[in-house]
Design an enzyme around this catalytic site. Sequence first.
Site, PDB file in Angstrom:
ATOM      1  N   HIS A  29       0.815  -1.215   0.000  1.00 33.97           N
ATOM      2  CA  HIS A  29       0.000   0.000   0.000  1.00 33.97           C
ATOM      3  C   HIS A  29       0.853   1.271   0.000  1.00 33.97           C
ATOM      4  CE1 HIS A  29       0.425  -0.102   4.523  1.00 33.97           C
ATOM      5  NE2 HIS A  29       0.470   1.198   4.340  1.00 33.97           N
ATOM      6  N   ASP A  48       0.038  -7.524   1.433  1.00 29.89           N
ATOM      7  CA  ASP A  48       0.449  -6.127   1.579  1.00 29.89           C
ATOM      8  C   ASP A  48       1.967  -6.003   1.617  1.00 29.89           C
ATOM      9  OD1 ASP A  48       0.124  -3.395   1.736  1.00 29.89           O
ATOM     10  OD2 ASP A  48      -0.054  -3.366   3.906  1.00 29.89           O
ATOM     11  N   SER A  90       4.675   2.628   7.887  1.00 26.64           N
ATOM     12  CA  SER A  90       4.364   1.459   7.083  1.00 26.64           C
ATOM     13  C   SER A  90       5.567   1.026   6.255  1.00 26.64           C
ATOM     14  CB  SER A  90       3.193   1.748   6.143  1.00 26.64           C
ATOM     15  OG  SER A  90       2.005   1.906   6.866  1.00 26.64           O
TER      16      SER A  90
END
Length: 463
Positions: free
Chosen positions: A114, A144, A218
């Site tokens: 993402h 992911d 992230s």
Amino acid sequence: MRTKHLHPLCKPLLWPLLLVLLLGLSLPAAARLPVEVDGEPLPSLAPMLERTIPGVVNLATRGRVQERGSPLFDDPFFRRFFDLPQVPRERQTQGLGSGVILDAEKGFILTNDHVIRNADEIVVTLHDGRRLDAKVIGTDQATDLAVLKVAAEGLQALPVADSDALKVGDFVVAIGNPFGLGQTVTSGIVSALGRTGLSVEAYEDFIQTDASINPGNSGGALVNLRGELVGINSAILTRGGGNIGIGFAIPVNMALQVMDHLVEYGEVRRGRLGVSVQDLTPDLARAFGIEQTRGAVIARVERGSPGARAGLREGDVVTRVNGRVIRNAAELRNAIGLLRVGSTVELEILRDKRTRVIRTQVGEIQVSTLEGGRISPRLEGAALGEIQEDSPLHGEVEGVVVVRVAPGSPAARAGLRPGDLILSVNRRPVTSLEDVRQAAGAGGQRLLLNLRRDNSAFFLLLQ
């Protein structure tokens, strides 16, 4: 000093506290900031972080996405009444994230899918300030994860630990680039293991931690106190966009399996047994007459599948895969889906209250797809597929999956993305490719799609 506003429990502590403060003021500066106690240096994470931080990088991305306007403009009656053309709109996006160097010689960096999704440009900033353009080697939306490659000398890779050895209560440190501030370190503990259910579409086995993870973290590193990578920071549970002490990281053992697939094939080629599974509940355990309370129950075995050839039966309870304990259906799906096609897998099962061991080869998921252009010119460039039994979506939702979308195609310009789930076409629910074909033929010159994407649903008009 006034004390009347203090809680009664605080008053007995006031005079000792004042005494400590007065004594502290009379001590020399060196005594107030000790570097050691009883001849021993104070504990510090600094030496470990000095070795570890250079293995974590900052990412900056730029891209373009189709922007949906007001729902009124997607309503076919509204558009027909006002004779409005459908004009695709784009907006430029920018993003920030983190990544972890796992192969210094080849320049491979692991991050979240993402973070770099829809990115046309990815810039990696190293700890020493160097800025490098990155190439995408492969991505996997279901876990992911994504692998990038940079060309540079003097990279430093992080050592890797065995994430299966983690225990609740172990100390961990999160390293990343929260809110674009630059490399930041936070510490905490492992709060829980094996977390699932954050997304229906995903293969999940999250490490939960209270180490602060915020937007921008992230793709960054979760390391143990030896500076070894145990997870890739991926998600947070939040009410206002910031950290509330519940963060999630992908275990490094899973991440490395995905990375191997992406480096070799550019995609994850998931294995399959050809079985449908469900969690072993206490009620099912009582019905089977077993004391086992954790495992995955085989609900259906596909004829001619690897599972059928190995002798698996409905009602078998899978408790281990290659020696690893299986607690639920999600863990079995993860374990099989990340094995290489053709590899041998050993299953420990309970059948008729007896433990058995079954060995078989992992097969390849066969996804039957249909090119969208054969259904409608407006779907040109998209490939559609039905939900497979091995998919996390199976049994949860009904629809048809957008398997891939060619860049620049009519489907891409209309706003379709890989992973979109088509729930209905021209207001007709669809569960198969044939349903899509029939519903599209009944709509004349337009296609009104009801799509599910991530955790949202919306209508998209193609005409």
